[in-house]
Design a protein around this motif. Structure first.
Motif, PDB file in Angstrom:
ATOM      1  N   PRO A  85       1.576 -15.940  -6.333  1.00 44.95           N
ATOM      2  CA  PRO A  85       3.000 -15.932  -6.653  1.00 44.95           C
ATOM      3  C   PRO A  85       3.579 -14.512  -6.658  1.00 44.95           C
ATOM      4  CG  PRO A  85       1.736 -16.041  -8.664  1.00 44.95           C
ATOM      5  CD  PRO A  85       0.745 -16.105  -7.534  1.00 44.95           C
ATOM      6  N   LEU A  86       4.893 -14.446  -6.589  1.00 46.03           N
ATOM      7  CA  LEU A  86       5.588 -13.181  -6.794  1.00 46.03           C
ATOM      8  C   LEU A  86       5.306 -12.725  -8.220  1.00 46.03           C
ATOM      9  CD1 LEU A  86       7.651 -11.379  -5.217  1.00 46.03           C
ATOM     10  CD2 LEU A  86       9.450 -12.587  -6.457  1.00 46.03           C
ATOM     11  N   HIS A  87       4.961 -11.456  -8.402  1.00 42.87           N
ATOM     12  CA  HIS A  87       4.567 -10.998  -9.723  1.00 42.87           C
ATOM     13  C   HIS A  87       4.960  -9.539  -9.905  1.00 42.87           C
ATOM     14  CE1 HIS A  87       1.336  -9.957  -6.946  1.00 42.87           C
ATOM     15  NE2 HIS A  87       0.891  -9.050  -7.808  1.00 42.87           N
ATOM     16  N   LYS A  88       5.215  -9.164 -11.133  1.00 44.20           N
ATOM     17  CA  LYS A  88       5.654  -7.802 -11.439  1.00 44.20           C
ATOM     18  C   LYS A  88       4.467  -6.855 -11.438  1.00 44.20           C
ATOM     19  CE  LYS A  88       8.132  -5.029 -14.892  1.00 44.20           C
ATOM     20  NZ  LYS A  88       8.786  -5.024 -16.243  1.00 44.20           N
ATOM     21  N   VAL A  89       4.674  -5.703 -10.804  1.00 44.85           N
ATOM     22  CA  VAL A  89       3.667  -4.647 -10.769  1.00 44.85           C
ATOM     23  C   VAL A  89       4.343  -3.334 -11.130  1.00 44.85           C
ATOM     24  CG1 VAL A  89       2.222  -3.255  -9.232  1.00 44.85           C
ATOM     25  CG2 VAL A  89       2.121  -5.747  -9.108  1.00 44.85           C
ATOM     26  N   THR A  90       3.687  -2.543 -11.933  1.00 40.45           N
ATOM     27  CA  THR A  90       4.182  -1.216 -12.300  1.00 40.45           C
ATOM     28  C   THR A  90       3.140  -0.181 -11.899  1.00 40.45           C
ATOM     29  OG1 THR A  90       5.430  -2.109 -14.178  1.00 40.45           O
ATOM     30  CG2 THR A  90       4.969   0.266 -14.185  1.00 40.45           C
ATOM     31  N   LEU A  91       3.591   0.809 -11.126  1.00 39.99           N
ATOM     32  CA  LEU A  91       2.682   1.822 -10.598  1.00 39.99           C
ATOM     33  C   LEU A  91       3.047   3.207 -11.090  1.00 39.99           C
ATOM     34  CD1 LEU A  91       2.504   0.714  -6.836  1.00 39.99           C
ATOM     35  CD2 LEU A  91       0.795   0.291  -8.614  1.00 39.99           C
ATOM     36  N   ASP A  92       2.029   4.019 -11.330  1.00 34.36           N
ATOM     37  CA  ASP A  92       2.240   5.442 -11.530  1.00 34.36           C
ATOM     38  C   ASP A  92       2.627   6.078 -10.201  1.00 34.36           C
ATOM     39  OD1 ASP A  92       1.481   5.288 -14.220  1.00 34.36           O
ATOM     40  OD2 ASP A  92      -0.630   5.659 -13.751  1.00 34.36           O
ATOM     41  N   SER A  93       3.213   7.246 -10.260  1.00 32.01           N
ATOM     42  CA  SER A  93       3.551   7.974  -9.038  1.00 32.01           C
ATOM     43  C   SER A  93       2.279   8.403  -8.317  1.00 32.01           C
ATOM     44  CB  SER A  93       4.398   9.200  -9.378  1.00 32.01           C
ATOM     45  OG  SER A  93       5.614   8.833  -9.999  1.00 32.01           O
ATOM     46  N   PHE A  94       2.389   8.569  -7.009  1.00 31.42           N
ATOM     47  CA  PHE A  94       1.265   9.001  -6.182  1.00 31.42           C
ATOM     48  C   PHE A  94       1.830   9.650  -4.925  1.00 31.42           C
ATOM     49  CE2 PHE A  94       2.401   4.643  -5.168  1.00 31.42           C
ATOM     50  CZ  PHE A  94       2.375   4.573  -3.780  1.00 31.42           C
ATOM     51  N   SER A  95       0.968  10.225  -4.116  1.00 29.40           N
ATOM     52  CA  SER A  95       1.361  10.751  -2.820  1.00 29.40           C
ATOM     53  C   SER A  95       0.549  10.043  -1.749  1.00 29.40           C
ATOM     54  CB  SER A  95       1.123  12.261  -2.739  1.00 29.40           C
ATOM     55  OG  SER A  95       1.950  12.959  -3.648  1.00 29.40           O
ATOM     56  N   MET A  96       1.154   9.853  -0.575  1.00 28.30           N
ATOM     57  CA  MET A  96       0.513   9.098   0.501  1.00 28.30           C
ATOM     58  C   MET A  96       0.643   9.856   1.815  1.00 28.30           C
ATOM     59  SD  MET A  96       1.291   5.161   1.759  1.00 28.30           S
ATOM     60  CE  MET A  96       0.182   4.335   0.590  1.00 28.30           C
ATOM     61  N   SER A  97      -0.384   9.769   2.641  1.00 25.56           N
ATOM     62  CA  SER A  97      -0.341  10.390   3.955  1.00 25.56           C
ATOM     63  C   SER A  97       0.764   9.763   4.797  1.00 25.56           C
ATOM     64  CB  SER A  97      -1.674  10.224   4.682  1.00 25.56           C
ATOM     65  OG  SER A  97      -2.714  10.864   3.987  1.00 25.56           O
ATOM     66  N   ALA A  98       1.510  10.609   5.472  1.00 24.04           N
ATOM     67  CA  ALA A  98       2.602  10.113   6.302  1.00 24.04           C
ATOM     68  C   ALA A  98       2.090   9.311   7.486  1.00 24.04           C
ATOM     69  CB  ALA A  98       3.457  11.278   6.799  1.00 24.04           C
ATOM     70  N   TYR A  99       0.852   9.587   7.908  1.00 24.00           N
ATOM     71  CA  TYR A  99       0.302   8.954   9.108  1.00 24.00           C
ATOM     72  C   TYR A  99      -1.015   8.258   8.809  1.00 24.00           C
ATOM     73  CZ  TYR A  99       3.504  12.353  11.195  1.00 24.00           C
ATOM     74  OH  TYR A  99       4.609  13.110  11.496  1.00 24.00           O
ATOM     75  N   LYS A 100      -1.315   7.242   9.597  1.00 27.07           N
ATOM     76  CA  LYS A 100      -2.646   6.667   9.586  1.00 27.07           C
ATOM     77  C   LYS A 100      -3.647   7.705  10.095  1.00 27.07           C
ATOM     78  CE  LYS A 100      -0.418   2.424  11.223  1.00 27.07           C
ATOM     79  NZ  LYS A 100      -0.513   1.190  10.469  1.00 27.07           N
ATOM     80  N   ILE A 101      -4.912   7.493   9.804  1.00 31.26           N
ATOM     81  CA  ILE A 101      -5.960   8.406  10.260  1.00 31.26           C
ATOM     82  C   ILE A 101      -6.089   8.280  11.776  1.00 31.26           C
ATOM     83  CG2 ILE A 101      -8.392   9.036  10.069  1.00 31.26           C
ATOM     84  CD1 ILE A 101      -8.356   7.546   7.325  1.00 31.26           C
TER      85      ILE A 101
END
Length: 312
Positions: free
Chosen positions: A76-92
């Protein structure tokens, strides 16, 4: 703050400064490694945390109030709360993984693909789940940052521009053929011009507009491993805060999709909510038996599990 990286990624110096190159690397190799690390660090995009509704949001968003997907595992649709993070702009890419292989003495990946087409440096590298995780954790060691594969929740939150009701992970949440998505014919034409083949899982990455966070190719050009084990019913009992999947399993969650024209992506694989699953080593998948390179088309991108931007 969520920390899913192994302890090997932790460092007492957590300022993001690259480590010195390995002693057994030549001077030119060390310079190339430092250039690569600086580029990889510069490609990390900060994603401010928050709460969102994860999963098939069709019943609360579509005009017909019907699911966007017939799949059972994104409900089901469900609430998620995440801390901040950084992500690579590109796939490997192959270029990325080759730098890792050169620095560590590991073998290059995707060499079988040379029989079918050119191994372009900027297409998505063909990786098993462990190869993808090893790369991200090695990169974290070099940059003194807590890096790992993204969790499934982090991936979807980022693809949906911080959890907005975006059906596809483009620059505006919509599919606009010829602008932010290629048609099948456009893909074939592009591949021919660049000495690739339409069978490649990826065209050179980063040629279409990024999403507002600065992330490229979230919808296509390489299926992406995430950290989570797969369970069809996980959404029914997922914790709200920083979910990281079941504690164990046999299959891993895969997000995004292989290379394909936008005319087909909207049918399922290209949706921001679509979940797929695969054995961590695709070579063990019976459905892929007979392929020259069963890991072809599986890649990932890395995250930094730190709640402030890299460099601060």
């Amino acid at each position: 703050m969520l920390v899913v990286a192994s302890s090997a990624c932790q460092s007492s110096n957590n300022d993001g400064a690259p480590k010195e190159a390995r002693a057994n690397v030549s001077s030119s190799g060390a310079n190339a490694l430092q250039t690569f690390l600086a580029k990889a660090k510069g490609n990390l995009k900060f994603v401010e945390g928050g709460s969102f509704q994860m999963g098939d949001f069709g019943p609360v968003h579509s005009p017909e109030k019907l699911p966007y997907s017939s799949d059972a595992d994104n409900k089901p649709l469900h609430k998620v709360t995440l801390d901040s993070f950084s992500m690579s702009a590109y796939k490997i890419t192959y270029e990325d993984h080759d730098a890792y292989a050169q620095a560590t003495g590991k073998p290059k990946v995707g060499m079988v693909a040379l029989k079918r087409g050119k191994r372009h440096p900027r297409i998505a590298a063909s990786l098993t789940w462990q190869e993808a995780r090893d790369y991200c954790q090695w990169l974290g060691q070099q940059l003194n940052l807590p890096m790992d594969l993204p969790t499934e929740a982090q991936w979807e939150y980022a693809a949906r521009n911080r959890g907005q009701f975006w059906v596809v992970g483009t620059d505006n949440g919509k599919m606009e053929l010829g602008r932010n998505t290629r048609t099948f014919d456009e893909r074939v034409d592009y591949a021919e011009k660049h000495g690739l083949t339409e069978l490649e899982p990826s065209l050179p990455l980063g040629t279409l507009p990024p999403n507002p966070i600065g992330l490229y190719d979230m919808m296509t050009d390489g299926q992406e491993w995430v950290l989570d084990w797969y369970a069809e019913d996980y959404y029914a009992h997922s914790p709200e805060k920083n979910p990281a999947g079941p504690v164990s399993g046999t299959r891993k969650v895969v997000r995004s999709s292989r290379g394909g024209g936008g005319d087909n992506l909207i049918m399922g694989d290209g949706l921001s909510i679509t979940r797929r699953n695969m054995l961590p080593d695709p070579r063990q998948e019976r459905s892929l038996e007979g392929l020259s390179d069963p890991s072809k088309g599986f890649t990932s991108r890395c995250v930094v599990n730190r709640s402030i931007p890299v460099g601060q």
